[in-house]
Design a protein around this motif. Sequence first.
Motif, PDB file in Angstrom:
ATOM      1  N   HIS A   1       0.813  -1.209   0.000  1.00 53.42           N
ATOM      2  CA  HIS A   1       0.000   0.000   0.000  1.00 53.42           C
ATOM      3  C   HIS A   1       0.849   1.262   0.000  1.00 53.42           C
ATOM      4  O   HIS A   1       0.467   2.264  -0.560  1.00 53.42           O
ATOM      5  CB  HIS A   1      -0.949   0.018   1.205  1.00 53.42           C
ATOM      6  N   SER A   2       2.006   1.224   0.641  1.00 54.72           N
ATOM      7  CA  SER A   2       2.852   2.408   0.680  1.00 54.72           C
ATOM      8  C   SER A   2       3.427   2.733  -0.686  1.00 54.72           C
ATOM      9  O   SER A   2       3.958   3.808  -0.899  1.00 54.72           O
ATOM     10  CB  SER A   2       3.979   2.223   1.695  1.00 54.72           C
TER      11      SER A   2
ATOM     12  N   ILE B   1       1.599   2.909  -3.421  1.00 60.57           N
ATOM     13  CA  ILE B   1       0.563   3.470  -4.278  1.00 60.57           C
ATOM     14  C   ILE B   1       0.997   4.857  -4.704  1.00 60.57           C
ATOM     15  O   ILE B   1       1.334   5.694  -3.882  1.00 60.57           O
ATOM     16  CB  ILE B   1      -0.798   3.537  -3.547  1.00 60.57           C
TER      17      ILE B   1
ATOM     18  N   LEU C   1       1.624  11.391  -1.154  1.00 62.78           N
ATOM     19  CA  LEU C   1       0.168  11.337  -1.110  1.00 62.78           C
ATOM     20  C   LEU C   1      -0.370  12.756  -0.950  1.00 62.78           C
ATOM     21  O   LEU C   1      -0.088  13.429   0.033  1.00 62.78           O
ATOM     22  CB  LEU C   1      -0.299  10.447   0.042  1.00 62.78           C
TER      23      LEU C   1
ATOM     24  N   ALA D   1      -8.068   3.341  -5.655  1.00 64.88           N
ATOM     25  CA  ALA D   1      -7.180   2.869  -4.594  1.00 64.88           C
ATOM     26  C   ALA D   1      -6.356   4.023  -4.025  1.00 64.88           C
ATOM     27  O   ALA D   1      -6.157   4.109  -2.813  1.00 64.88           O
ATOM     28  CB  ALA D   1      -6.256   1.769  -5.116  1.00 64.88           C
ATOM     29  N   TYR D   2      -5.889   4.908  -4.886  1.00 67.61           N
ATOM     30  CA  TYR D   2      -5.099   6.058  -4.440  1.00 67.61           C
ATOM     31  C   TYR D   2      -5.912   6.941  -3.503  1.00 67.61           C
ATOM     32  O   TYR D   2      -5.478   7.263  -2.405  1.00 67.61           O
ATOM     33  CB  TYR D   2      -4.629   6.873  -5.654  1.00 67.61           C
TER      34      TYR D   2
ATOM     35  N   LYS E   1      -6.758   5.417  -0.130  1.00 65.82           N
ATOM     36  CA  LYS E   1      -5.576   5.441   0.741  1.00 65.82           C
ATOM     37  C   LYS E   1      -5.326   6.849   1.278  1.00 65.82           C
ATOM     38  O   LYS E   1      -5.151   7.052   2.475  1.00 65.82           O
ATOM     39  CB  LYS E   1      -4.358   4.934  -0.054  1.00 65.82           C
TER      40      LYS E   1
ATOM     41  N   ASP F   1      -8.085   7.933   3.610  1.00 64.27           N
ATOM     42  CA  ASP F   1      -8.314   6.982   4.694  1.00 64.27           C
ATOM     43  C   ASP F   1      -9.800   6.686   4.859  1.00 64.27           C
ATOM     44  O   ASP F   1     -10.402   6.921   5.905  1.00 64.27           O
ATOM     45  CB  ASP F   1      -7.723   7.508   6.003  1.00 64.27           C
TER      46      ASP F   1
END
Length: 82
Positions: free
Chosen positions: A4-5, A7, A18, A33-34, A37, A40
């Motif tokens: 996940h990190s 992405i 991010l 997905a971005y 993430k 949150d």
Amino acid sequence: MGTHSDIGPPSGGGSRKLETRGVIDLGGAHDMAYWVKVLDTTPERLREAVDAVGTDAVKVSEYLRGDSGENPPGAPQIPDGG
């Protein structure tokens, strides 16, 4: 295989940091997905927020924070007797 990190940003390249600014485009799985993430949240809540306030990421972020119900009620103020 990425975690996940790993992405990256929505389609178009650029920084891998991010970012919570910009226009949310839910057209692709990577974009979804971005934003899930970064903000949150869940895909369902993200779609709900976009439907409610549009695709501006700042407004969506504010909507998700303001509508989360996670803030506890404030403590009552007690006079100091002064």
